[in-house]
Design a protein around this motif. Structure first.
Motif, mmCIF file in Angstrom:
data_model
loop_
_atom_site.group_PDB
_atom_site.id
_atom_site.type_symbol
_atom_site.label_atom_id
_atom_site.label_comp_id
_atom_site.label_asym_id
_atom_site.label_seq_id
_atom_site.Cartn_x
_atom_site.Cartn_y
_atom_site.Cartn_z
ATOM 1 N N GLU A 73 -13.065 13.358 11.633
ATOM 2 C CA GLU A 73 -12.958 14.033 10.337
ATOM 3 C C GLU A 73 -13.660 15.382 10.371
ATOM 4 O O GLU A 73 -13.134 16.379 9.891
ATOM 5 N N TRP A 74 -14.861 15.410 10.943
ATOM 6 C CA TRP A 74 -15.617 16.656 11.013
ATOM 7 C C TRP A 74 -14.872 17.694 11.856
ATOM 8 O O TRP A 74 -14.778 18.865 11.485
ATOM 9 N N MET A 75 -14.331 17.257 12.989
ATOM 10 C CA MET A 75 -13.618 18.186 13.870
ATOM 11 C C MET A 75 -12.341 18.719 13.218
ATOM 12 O O MET A 75 -11.998 19.890 13.387
ATOM 13 N N GLU A 76 -11.641 17.877 12.465
ATOM 14 C CA GLU A 76 -10.438 18.344 11.769
ATOM 15 C C GLU A 76 -10.810 19.327 10.663
ATOM 16 O O GLU A 76 -10.178 20.366 10.509
ATOM 17 N N LYS A 77 -11.834 19.007 9.892
ATOM 18 C CA LYS A 77 -12.234 19.863 8.777
ATOM 19 C C LYS A 77 -12.785 21.207 9.248
ATOM 20 O O LYS A 77 -12.718 22.196 8.529
ATOM 21 N N ASN A 78 -13.332 21.251 10.452
ATOM 22 C CA ASN A 78 -13.879 22.491 10.984
ATOM 23 C C ASN A 78 -12.946 23.148 11.999
ATOM 24 O O ASN A 78 -13.372 23.994 12.779
ATOM 25 N N THR A 79 -11.702 22.741 11.979
ATOM 26 C CA THR A 79 -10.597 23.291 12.787
ATOM 27 C C THR A 79 -10.803 23.207 14.294
ATOM 28 O O THR A 79 -10.271 24.010 15.036
ATOM 29 N N TYR A 80 -11.575 22.256 14.750
ATOM 30 C CA TYR A 80 -11.682 22.024 16.189
ATOM 31 C C TYR A 80 -10.521 21.164 16.676
ATOM 32 O O TYR A 80 -10.198 21.170 17.855
ATOM 33 N N LEU A 81 -9.922 20.411 15.762
ATOM 34 C CA LEU A 81 -8.729 19.618 16.045
ATOM 35 C C LEU A 81 -7.653 20.003 15.045
ATOM 36 O O LEU A 81 -7.962 20.342 13.900
ATOM 37 N N PRO A 82 -6.395 19.928 15.460
ATOM 38 C CA PRO A 82 -5.335 20.231 14.496
ATOM 39 C C PRO A 82 -5.259 19.145 13.426
ATOM 40 O O PRO A 82 -5.490 17.966 13.694
#
Length: 96
Positions: A73-82
């Protein structure tokens, strides 16, 4: 419904050790050994561990699944993951 995890199966086998067939016990022990061999422990401070345990209980997830969920969730919200979003006007497969 999800399948029981290895720890639950091992605890159940320990509770009824006399009734567990040897091949079933071998499978459980091999599975546990594999998980231990491939495990990479993540440890946190006590206050974080307490909060993580409480959150995992609320979500009905294991500790590791909760950590994976939080990190994703953190990576998606911080655009590290699509982020996989659905367009309101787009086509979808399946039903809601």
């Amino acid at each position: 419904m999800s399948l029981p995890d290895t720890a639950m199966l091992l605890e159940d086998a320990a509770d009824r050790i006399g009734d567990v067939a040897l091949p079933d016990l071998q499978i459980l022990l091999r599975r546990a050994a594999l998980r231990l061999r491939n495990a990479s422990a993540v440890s946190f401070e006590d206050d974080v561990e307490d909060s993580l345990r409480d959150l995992a209980g609320e979500l009905g997830m294991t500790r590791n699944d909760t950590i994976r969920f939080i990190v994703r969730e953190w990576m998606e919200k911080n655009t590290y993951l699509p982020v996989h979003t659905l367009d309101e006007d787009g086509e979808v497969d399946g039903s809601a």
